[in-house]
Design a protein around this motif. Structure first.
Motif, PDB file in Angstrom:
ATOM      1  N   ALA A  23       0.822  -1.204   0.000  1.00 55.74           N
ATOM      2  CA  ALA A  23       0.000   0.000   0.000  1.00 55.74           C
ATOM      3  C   ALA A  23       0.860   1.261   0.000  1.00 55.74           C
ATOM      4  O   ALA A  23       0.567   2.227  -0.714  1.00 55.74           O
ATOM      5  N   MET A  24       1.923   1.268   0.800  1.00 56.15           N
ATOM      6  CA  MET A  24       2.792   2.445   0.849  1.00 56.15           C
ATOM      7  C   MET A  24       3.498   2.671  -0.484  1.00 56.15           C
ATOM      8  O   MET A  24       3.672   3.811  -0.935  1.00 56.15           O
ATOM      9  N   SER A  25       3.900   1.588  -1.134  1.00 58.09           N
ATOM     10  CA  SER A  25       4.545   1.717  -2.446  1.00 58.09           C
ATOM     11  C   SER A  25       3.563   2.264  -3.476  1.00 58.09           C
ATOM     12  O   SER A  25       3.932   3.091  -4.320  1.00 58.09           O
ATOM     13  N   LEU A  26       2.307   1.812  -3.400  1.00 61.66           N
ATOM     14  CA  LEU A  26       1.281   2.310  -4.309  1.00 61.66           C
ATOM     15  C   LEU A  26       1.062   3.806  -4.116  1.00 61.66           C
ATOM     16  O   LEU A  26       1.051   4.578  -5.087  1.00 61.66           O
ATOM     17  N   ILE A  27       0.903   4.237  -2.870  1.00 65.63           N
ATOM     18  CA  ILE A  27       0.706   5.664  -2.573  1.00 65.63           C
ATOM     19  C   ILE A  27       1.899   6.474  -3.080  1.00 65.63           C
ATOM     20  O   ILE A  27       1.749   7.516  -3.730  1.00 65.63           O
TER      21      ILE A  27
END
Length: 264
Positions: free
Chosen positions: A75-79
């Motif tokens: 999720a953090m990589s996506l954001i």
């Protein structure tokens, strides 16, 4: 150099405003983002029920299991890449990394943590995959910033001893990075207008006042005040706690709207 930390609720509800504002600011910016609400959303979609724990100080935080760590990283990589894509599409020379890359942020896994259980009793549990920042490679960040206008950093760190990435608190990451590079300004964009006492925003605080006030306000903001005082004592010029929900949120904070913590 400006460091901007965008809280998870601002990421979910007002990220576009932050990005559009950054595009028009003619200064180099390091942007640290949260995204806890989005992690929770993806965890549930993948059949993983998020777990939250409360510390003896009353601070509620995510308990990161090994299973949820994978979702957190995803999720953090996506954001991170969504932010970078938007900035680059608008002509900003931006790069997105996490604290794991080049071991920019080194942390130590919390082996045990103390929580308040459902009966209101203190209990020691296994610490999961959350880390405490031990070192930030400030020189490497500054060297990279010679080539980029904006650096977007996800709050992940590397535990060298256990050779695993760790979830680190976004505020902790922002303060540690600010101290390591001696930032001129650290802006914390939250879902409130600043530090609020008796219904009013406090516009200015010295480091001494910030420490004193930390004993009178709720969990979460009290920690921000203590870390702000420590950051200023370690070379950061000022810390501004301001709304990330308003239009032009970074410009608004740079205009000293919110709570400004400094030496003077």
């Amino acid at each position: 150099m400006i460091v901007v930390k965008v809280g998870g609720r601002v990421v979910k509800n007002s990220l576009e405003k932050v990005i559009l504002d950054i595009v028009n600011i003619k200064q180099k910016i390091i942007l640290i983002h949260g995204g806890g609400d989005i992690v929770t959303e993806y965890s549930k979609k993948m059949g993983i029920e998020p777990i939250f724990v409360t510390s003896p100080e009353g601070i509620r935080s995510r308990y990161t299991s090994r299973e949820e760590l994978d979702v957190y990283i995803m999720a953090m990589s996506l954001i991170n890449k969504q932010i970078v894509a938007k900035l680059c599409s608008m002509g900003i020379n931006a790069i997105g990394i996490s604290g794991v890359d080049a071991n920019i942020i080194n942390a130590e896994r919390k082996k045990r943590i103390v929580i308040i259980d459902e009966r209101g009793k203190k209990r020691i549990i296994e610490g999961g995959y959350t880390g405490k920042v031990k070192e930030v490679k400030g020189d490497l960040i500054l060297n990279l910033m010679k080539f980029f206008d904006v650096m977007v950093i996800s709050p992940l760190a590397l535990d060298i001893e256990e050779k695993v990435p760790l979830n680190i608190d976004g505020d902790q990451a922002a303060f540690a990075i600010s101290k390591a590079i001696k930032a001129d300004t650290l802006i914390l964009l939250t879902d409130v207008d600043g530090v609020i006492l008796e219904g009013k925003v406090i516009s200015k605080l010295t480091t001494t006042e910030a420490k004193q006030l930390s004993t009178k306000i709720g969990p979460g903001m009290n920690r921000k005040l203590l870390m702000a005082a420590e950051a200023i004592e370690n070379g950061v010029n000022k810390v501004i706690i301001s709304s990330g929900i308003k239009d032009l949120p970074v410009t608004n904070a740079l205009s000293l709207n919110g709570t400004v913590i400094s030496n003077g």
